[in-house]
Design a protein around this motif. Structure first.
Motif, PDB file in Angstrom:
ATOM      1  N   HIS A  61      20.380  10.419  27.260  1.00 31.36           N
ATOM      2  CA  HIS A  61      19.528  11.325  26.481  1.00 31.36           C
ATOM      3  C   HIS A  61      20.258  11.861  25.250  1.00 31.36           C
ATOM      4  O   HIS A  61      20.202  13.051  24.950  1.00 31.36           O
ATOM      5  CB  HIS A  61      19.038  12.493  27.344  1.00 31.36           C
ATOM      6  CG  HIS A  61      18.323  12.077  28.587  1.00 31.36           C
ATOM      7  ND1 HIS A  61      17.203  11.285  28.573  1.00 31.36           N
ATOM      8  CD2 HIS A  61      18.600  12.329  29.899  1.00 31.36           C
ATOM      9  CE1 HIS A  61      16.800  11.070  29.813  1.00 31.36           C
ATOM     10  NE2 HIS A  61      17.627  11.682  30.634  1.00 31.36           N
ATOM     11  N   GLY A  62      20.930  10.972  24.515  1.00 34.34           N
ATOM     12  CA  GLY A  62      21.605  11.378  23.296  1.00 34.34           C
ATOM     13  C   GLY A  62      20.687  11.265  22.092  1.00 34.34           C
ATOM     14  O   GLY A  62      19.473  11.107  22.216  1.00 34.34           O
ATOM     15  N   GLY A  63      21.272  11.390  20.900  1.00 39.84           N
ATOM     16  CA  GLY A  63      20.512  11.287  19.674  1.00 39.84           C
ATOM     17  C   GLY A  63      20.259  12.646  19.038  1.00 39.84           C
ATOM     18  O   GLY A  63      20.622  13.698  19.583  1.00 39.84           O
ATOM     19  N   THR A  64      19.626  12.609  17.877  1.00 41.33           N
ATOM     20  CA  THR A  64      19.403  13.832  17.118  1.00 41.33           C
ATOM     21  C   THR A  64      18.494  14.814  17.853  1.00 41.33           C
ATOM     22  O   THR A  64      18.763  16.018  17.898  1.00 41.33           O
ATOM     23  CB  THR A  64      18.774  13.496  15.755  1.00 41.33           C
ATOM     24  OG1 THR A  64      19.637  12.609  15.034  1.00 41.33           O
ATOM     25  CG2 THR A  64      18.574  14.763  14.926  1.00 41.33           C
ATOM     26  N   ASP A  65      17.404  14.321  18.435  1.00 44.81           N
ATOM     27  CA  ASP A  65      16.479  15.209  19.139  1.00 44.81           C
ATOM     28  C   ASP A  65      17.168  15.925  20.291  1.00 44.81           C
ATOM     29  O   ASP A  65      16.918  17.115  20.534  1.00 44.81           O
ATOM     30  CB  ASP A  65      15.280  14.423  19.659  1.00 44.81           C
ATOM     31  CG  ASP A  65      14.367  13.938  18.540  1.00 44.81           C
ATOM     32  OD1 ASP A  65      14.484  14.473  17.415  1.00 44.81           O
ATOM     33  OD2 ASP A  65      13.550  13.025  18.786  1.00 44.81           O
ATOM     34  N   ALA A  66      18.015  15.210  20.990  1.00 48.02           N
ATOM     35  CA  ALA A  66      18.740  15.826  22.099  1.00 48.02           C
ATOM     36  C   ALA A  66      19.680  16.906  21.585  1.00 48.02           C
ATOM     37  O   ALA A  66      19.803  17.983  22.195  1.00 48.02           O
ATOM     38  CB  ALA A  66      19.517  14.766  22.867  1.00 48.02           C
ATOM     39  N   ALA A  67      20.357  16.618  20.481  1.00 48.12           N
ATOM     40  CA  ALA A  67      21.274  17.610  19.911  1.00 48.12           C
ATOM     41  C   ALA A  67      20.522  18.881  19.528  1.00 48.12           C
ATOM     42  O   ALA A  67      20.975  20.003  19.806  1.00 48.12           O
ATOM     43  CB  ALA A  67      21.988  17.022  18.704  1.00 48.12           C
TER      44      ALA A  67
END
Length: 216
Positions: free
Chosen positions: A19-25
């Protein structure tokens, strides 16, 4: 506050294999590290602010992962900078230089927003602000100043706001009438009460007697 939290945590969330990526951040930073801001401004606003910051600073996401020790060291460094500014502010406060003290308190809060309750320091300075002394406008010329003093942390024109405490909104384009006013610039003015305004020029110009701001 958002900038510091993003620098400390965004790479870890962005590079997470699950669940990485910009949205996760954005989600994890807004929901797990900015509780005070979320309570004050609301969850949607903080999500939007975090997303906007990361969008404007994409290198934050792709930076190397941070460790707990690195984050602690960064916090210690921020707190040390803020403490240095606060000690300098205390020096000016004791020397009866309130505007210099307030500017340094602002810098301390920018250096480490969660280091102290900065409001209490500002409140202490405000208690010692000099009283507003209206200026005798007899013979005052009605020329607008071409430039305003560069009184840090506020730049010259345009005027950003009126009053060191009230911070009243100023319509863009309003300028300052030349004169020997108590405050060098409107941002440092303490004469913000309506009764301290005065009509000059045969009733054609409304001027603040604390700083010369043209309210017409």
């Amino acid at each position: 506050m958002i900038a510091y939290v993003c620098a400390d945590w965004a790479p870890n969330y962005f590079h997470s294999p699950i669940h990485g990526g910009t949205d996760a951040a954005v989600r994890y930073i807004a929901d797990h590290h900015l509780d005070a801001l979320t309570m004050k401004y609301g969850r949607p606003e903080i999500w939007e602010a975090v997303a906007a910051h990361l969008d404007a600073n994409p290198d934050t996401l792709t930076a190397p992962l941070t460790t707990s020790a690195e984050r602690s060291a960064r916090e210690d460094a921020r707190n040390a900078r803020a403490d240095a500014y606060l000690r300098a502010a205390l020096h000016h406060h004791q020397a009866a230089e309130p505007y210099e003290a307030l500017a340094l308190i602002d810098r301390a809060e920018l250096a480490s927003p969660t280091f102290k309750d900065f409001t209490q320091y500002r409140r202490a300075v405000h208690k010692k602000l000099p009283p507003a002394t209206p200026t005798d406008l007899t013979g005052t010329g009605l020329r607008h100043r071409a430039t305003l003093p560069l009184a840090g942390p506020h730049p010259g024109p345009p005027v950003r706001y009126h009053g060191s405490q009230a911070r009243g909104w100023v319509y863009p384009g309003h300028m300052v009438i030349e004169g020997d006013w108590p405050a060098a610039i409107p941002e440092h003015c303490t004469a913000t009460d309506d009764e301290l305004m005065e009509w000059v020029g045969e009733g054609t110009v409304l001027v603040c007697t604390g700083c010369g701001l043209d309210w017409t």
